[in-house]
Design a protein around this motif. Structure first.
Motif, PDB file in Angstrom:
ATOM      1  N   UNK A 151      77.426  42.966   2.499  1.00 48.61           N
ATOM      2  CA  UNK A 151      76.812  41.986   1.609  1.00 48.61           C
ATOM      3  C   UNK A 151      75.308  42.194   1.475  1.00 48.61           C
ATOM      4  N   UNK A 152      74.762  41.728   0.382  1.00 48.94           N
ATOM      5  CA  UNK A 152      73.318  41.527   0.246  1.00 48.94           C
ATOM      6  C   UNK A 152      72.927  40.457   1.269  1.00 48.94           C
ATOM      7  N   UNK A 153      71.794  40.654   1.935  1.00 46.30           N
ATOM      8  CA  UNK A 153      71.401  39.716   3.004  1.00 46.30           C
ATOM      9  C   UNK A 153      69.959  39.269   2.810  1.00 46.30           C
ATOM     10  N   UNK A 154      69.375  38.699   3.855  1.00 46.68           N
ATOM     11  CA  UNK A 154      68.010  38.190   3.760  1.00 46.68           C
ATOM     12  C   UNK A 154      67.004  39.274   3.410  1.00 46.68           C
ATOM     13  N   UNK A 155      66.992  40.343   4.213  1.00 42.39           N
ATOM     14  CA  UNK A 155      66.092  41.469   3.951  1.00 42.39           C
ATOM     15  C   UNK A 155      66.844  42.789   3.837  1.00 42.39           C
ATOM     16  N   UNK A 156      68.167  42.781   4.037  1.00 41.20           N
ATOM     17  CA  UNK A 156      68.968  44.010   3.967  1.00 41.20           C
ATOM     18  C   UNK A 156      69.637  44.122   2.604  1.00 41.20           C
ATOM     19  N   UNK A 157      69.733  45.355   2.142  1.00 44.62           N
ATOM     20  CA  UNK A 157      70.312  45.594   0.816  1.00 44.62           C
ATOM     21  C   UNK A 157      71.817  45.399   0.793  1.00 44.62           C
ATOM     22  N   UNK A 183      64.481  41.146  -4.049  1.00 43.37           N
ATOM     23  CA  UNK A 183      64.711  40.720  -5.429  1.00 43.37           C
ATOM     24  C   UNK A 183      63.782  39.571  -5.820  1.00 43.37           C
ATOM     25  N   UNK A 184      63.628  38.601  -4.944  1.00 46.05           N
ATOM     26  CA  UNK A 184      62.800  37.432  -5.285  1.00 46.05           C
ATOM     27  C   UNK A 184      61.307  37.747  -5.198  1.00 46.05           C
ATOM     28  N   UNK A 185      60.961  38.725  -4.358  1.00 45.83           N
ATOM     29  CA  UNK A 185      59.554  39.036  -4.050  1.00 45.83           C
ATOM     30  C   UNK A 185      58.819  37.787  -3.571  1.00 45.83           C
ATOM     31  N   UNK A 186      59.596  36.903  -2.943  1.00 48.15           N
ATOM     32  CA  UNK A 186      59.045  35.628  -2.480  1.00 48.15           C
ATOM     33  C   UNK A 186      59.392  35.361  -1.018  1.00 48.15           C
ATOM     34  N   UNK A 187      60.689  35.397  -0.682  1.00 48.05           N
ATOM     35  CA  UNK A 187      61.118  35.035   0.667  1.00 48.05           C
ATOM     36  C   UNK A 187      62.539  35.525   0.919  1.00 48.05           C
ATOM     37  N   UNK A 188      62.852  35.678   2.193  1.00 48.27           N
ATOM     38  CA  UNK A 188      64.236  35.963   2.581  1.00 48.27           C
ATOM     39  C   UNK A 188      64.961  34.687   2.985  1.00 48.27           C
ATOM     40  N   UNK A 189      64.279  33.553   2.935  1.00 49.18           N
ATOM     41  CA  UNK A 189      64.833  32.271   3.360  1.00 49.18           C
ATOM     42  C   UNK A 189      65.497  31.574   2.181  1.00 49.18           C
ATOM     43  N   UNK A 190      66.780  31.293   2.326  1.00 52.23           N
ATOM     44  CA  UNK A 190      67.553  30.673   1.249  1.00 52.23           C
ATOM     45  C   UNK A 190      66.979  29.309   0.856  1.00 52.23           C
ATOM     46  N   UNK A 191      66.489  28.549   1.823  1.00 52.04           N
ATOM     47  CA  UNK A 191      65.940  27.224   1.530  1.00 52.04           C
ATOM     48  C   UNK A 191      64.708  27.333   0.635  1.00 52.04           C
ATOM     49  N   UNK A 192      63.831  28.288   0.967  1.00 48.32           N
ATOM     50  CA  UNK A 192      62.625  28.505   0.158  1.00 48.32           C
ATOM     51  C   UNK A 192      62.989  28.911  -1.260  1.00 48.32           C
ATOM     52  N   UNK A 193      63.992  29.772  -1.380  1.00 49.57           N
ATOM     53  CA  UNK A 193      64.402  30.256  -2.700  1.00 49.57           C
ATOM     54  C   UNK A 193      65.050  29.149  -3.525  1.00 49.57           C
ATOM     55  N   UNK A 194      65.828  28.282  -2.891  1.00 50.11           N
ATOM     56  CA  UNK A 194      66.451  27.181  -3.636  1.00 50.11           C
ATOM     57  C   UNK A 194      65.393  26.201  -4.143  1.00 50.11           C
ATOM     58  N   UNK A 243      74.013  29.990   8.887  1.00 50.02           N
ATOM     59  CA  UNK A 243      72.960  29.102   8.394  1.00 50.02           C
ATOM     60  C   UNK A 243      73.058  28.784   6.918  1.00 50.02           C
ATOM     61  N   UNK A 244      73.335  29.797   6.077  1.00 50.93           N
ATOM     62  CA  UNK A 244      73.468  29.576   4.640  1.00 50.93           C
ATOM     63  C   UNK A 244      74.827  28.972   4.316  1.00 50.93           C
ATOM     64  N   UNK A 245      75.868  29.517   4.899  1.00 44.71           N
ATOM     65  CA  UNK A 245      77.225  29.035   4.628  1.00 44.71           C
ATOM     66  C   UNK A 245      77.415  27.573   4.986  1.00 44.71           C
ATOM     67  N   UNK A 246      76.755  27.131   6.041  1.00 42.48           N
ATOM     68  CA  UNK A 246      76.910  25.749   6.497  1.00 42.48           C
ATOM     69  C   UNK A 246      76.028  24.776   5.726  1.00 42.48           C
ATOM     70  N   UNK A 247      74.917  25.267   5.153  1.00 40.63           N
ATOM     71  CA  UNK A 247      73.910  24.352   4.621  1.00 40.63           C
ATOM     72  C   UNK A 247      73.618  24.464   3.133  1.00 40.63           C
ATOM     73  N   UNK A 248      74.013  25.564   2.475  1.00 42.97           N
ATOM     74  CA  UNK A 248      73.659  25.729   1.069  1.00 42.97           C
ATOM     75  C   UNK A 248      74.770  25.251   0.140  1.00 42.97           C
ATOM     76  N   UNK A 291      77.462  33.556   6.545  1.00 41.08           N
ATOM     77  CA  UNK A 291      76.317  33.790   5.667  1.00 41.08           C
ATOM     78  C   UNK A 291      75.042  33.255   6.297  1.00 41.08           C
ATOM     79  N   UNK A 292      74.119  34.161   6.534  1.00 38.73           N
ATOM     80  CA  UNK A 292      72.814  33.815   7.067  1.00 38.73           C
ATOM     81  C   UNK A 292      71.849  34.909   6.677  1.00 38.73           C
TER      82      UNK A 292
END
Length: 396
Positions: free
Chosen positions: A232-238, A273-284, A327-332, A205-206
Motif C-alpha cells: 500500500x501507499x503509506x505515510x512516507x513510503x511509496x 503527494x501532499x507535500x504537506x504531511x504524512x499525518x492523516x489528521x493533518x491532511x484531513x 491509527x488511520x483505520x480506527x480513527x479516519x 492502516x497507519x
C-alpha cells in the motif's frame, strides 16, 4: 499476582515500552524514547496518569533502557513483580513461525535476518542485548512481525524472479504487522465465532499500512513483501511501484540506489503527494480547508487500499468480513468511507452515520444490518499479544 511483563518495541530512532499486568490487560507503565542518536534525545514515562520527561545524555538504546532500569529501581513494588521481557522483532525470516524464548541460537537467527530488515532488526537486537545486561535474571521473548504469515503457500510468497535468488538468499514475500493481524483474528472470533471458519480481510492502516487475507484463522496473503516498503501507499513510503522508476530517477537526477530507496521509504506516500504531511489528521484538516493536494493524497491512499483488498479477496474461499485497524483505520471516518465505497462491487456497504458516530477504542460493526459482508472497526493491541506470548513461553 506476579505477572508483570516489560514490553519493548525498539526502533532505529525511537523505543516504545510498557509494563502490562493481569494477563496483559492492565497497563502499569508506558512511555517512549525519541530522537535517539541525537543531542535532543529524551524519554517519557507515563505512570499513575502523570507524565515525566527525562533527557538522555547519550541517546543510545543502552541509555534508554538504563533510564528505564533506573526508573524501575525507584519503584521496587513494580520491579519485584516483573517476570519477563517481551520484544517486538520485525523480521524473523523463515526461521520463526511463532514467538520464542531468546537464547544464543535464537539471537544468531535474528542477527542472520538483519540483512532483510536493515532498519529494524539491528535496533531490535540492540534492545535485546541491553536488556540482557540490565535485567540479567529475567527471561526474554521475541515476538515476530513476520511469524503469522509463515502459513502462506509458495505461489503467494515466491517472486517471479530466478529461483536461485530464493534458494541462495531467501528472497521472498514475508509480510509484516503479523502480531496485529493475529490479535484482530482472535478478537473477531470472540465477537463472531463463525469468523474462524470464514474469510477475513484486515486493513492495518497507519503510517505503515498493509492488508492481510485470513482464511480459517490463518494468513493466506498479505500486501507487504520482502520488506515493509511493498504494498500500500503509506505515510512516507511509496508502496508498490514500477521498479524501473528507480533506474529512471537515478539516471535523471544522478542519485545512487540508496538515495532512491531513501526517497521511496521516507519522502513518498502521503507526504510525497501532499507535500504537506504524512499525518492523516493533518491532511484531513487541510482537505476540509480546501487543500486539493491533501485531498489527492488521501484519495490515492484510499484507492490503493481498496485495490489491494480486492486483489487479496481472490485468495479467500469466501469474503465475509472486512476489518479496519491501526491509527488511520480506527480513527479516519473519511478513509473508511472511501475505501468501502470503492468496494461496493463486492456488496460492501457501511452505515454512514454509524461510521461517523463511532466511539473511540471500541469494537464496532459499521456495515448495514442487511449486508452479507460485515465491516468492523477493531482497535489493535500488539503489546497485549507480546505480553501474552511472553507469559505463555515463560510458564511453559
Amino acid at each position: 499476582m506476579n505477572d508483570f511483563i516489560l514490553v519493548i518495541n525498539s526502533g532505529s530512532s525511537s523505543l516504545k515500552f510498557a509494563i502490562l499486568s493481569q494477563q496483559g490487560k492492565q497497563v502499569i507503565l508506558e512511555g517512549i524514547a525519541e530522537r535517539l542518536g541525537s543531542e535532543s534525545a529524551s524519554i517519557d514515562f507515563e505512570y499513575n496518569q502523570t507524565k515525566e520527561t527525562v533527557s538522555l545524555n547519550l541517546g543510545s538504546h543502552q541509555d534508554v533502557l538504563t533510564s528505564i532500569k533506573s526508573w524501575l529501581d525507584q519503584h521496587p513494588h513494580i520491579t519485584e513483580k516483573l517476570i519477563g521481557i517481551g520484544h517486538r522483532v520485525v523480521h524473523g525470516g523463515e526461521s520463526f513461525s511463532q514467538s520464542v524464548l531468546i537464547d544464543d541460537k535464537a539471537m544468531n537467527a535474528i542477527e542472520a535476518c538483519a540483512n532483510l530488515a536493515p532498519l529494524h532488526n539491528p535496533a531490535n537486537i540492540k534492545g535485546i542485548t541491553a536488556c540482557a545486561n540490565l535485567f540479567a535474571n529475567l527471561p526474554q521473548v521475541a515476538v515476530f512481525d513476520t511469524a503469522f504469515h509463515q502459513s502462506l503457500k509458495q505461489e503467494q510468497y515466491l517472486y517471479p524472479i530466478p529461483m536461485h535468488f530464493y534458494r541462495d538468499h531467501t528472497l521472498r514475500k514475508y509480510g509484516f504487522h503479523g502480531t496485529s493481524y493475529r490479535y484482530i483474528s482472535q478478537t473477531l472470533s470472540q465477537v463472531d465465532e463463525q469468523s474462524l471458519h470464514q474469510g477475513v480481510i484486515v486493513a492495518h492502516l497507519g503510517n505503515g499500512a498493509s492488508v492481510c487475507a485470513i482464511q480459517d484463522g490463518k494468513s493466506v496473503d498479505t500486501s507487504m513483501g520482502l520488506t515493509p516498503l511493498d504494498g500500500l501507499m503509506m505515510g512516507t513510503r511509496s508502496g508498490s511501484i514500477d521498479p524501473m522508476i528507480l533506474s529512471f530517477v537515478a539516471k535523471a537526477e544522478g542519485k545512487s540506489l540508496d538515495d532512491c530507496l531513501n526517497i521511496l521509504n521516507k519522502e513518498s506516500g502521503l507526504l510525497g503527494i501532499s507535500e504537506l504531511s504524512n499525518d492523516c489528521r493533518t491532511l484531513e484538516e487541510a482537505m476540509k480547508a480546501g487543500d486539493e493536494r491533501a485531498k489527492l493524497a488521501l484519495d490515492m491512499f484510499c484507492t490503493r487500499t481498496a485495490k489491494s483488498i480486492a486483489a487479496l479477496a481472490t485468495s479467500l474461499t469466501t469474503f465475509d468480513h472486512l476489518v479496519f485497524t491501526g491509527g488511520i483505520g480506527e480513527n479516519s471516518v473519511y478513509v473508511r468511507q472511501q475505501v468501502c465505497q470503492a468496494l461496493n462491487l463486492f456488496g460492501i456497504e457501511i452505515d454512514k452515520q454509524t461510521n461517523i458516530d463511532l466511539p473511540r477504542k471500541q469494537i464496532h460493526k459499521i456495515s448495514k444490518a442487511q449486508n452479507n459482508k460485515t465491516v468492523w472497526v477493531i482497535p489493535t493491541n500488539e503489546e497485549l499479544m507480546i505480553a501474552l506470548d511472553t507469559i505463555h513461553l515463560i510458564q511453559a
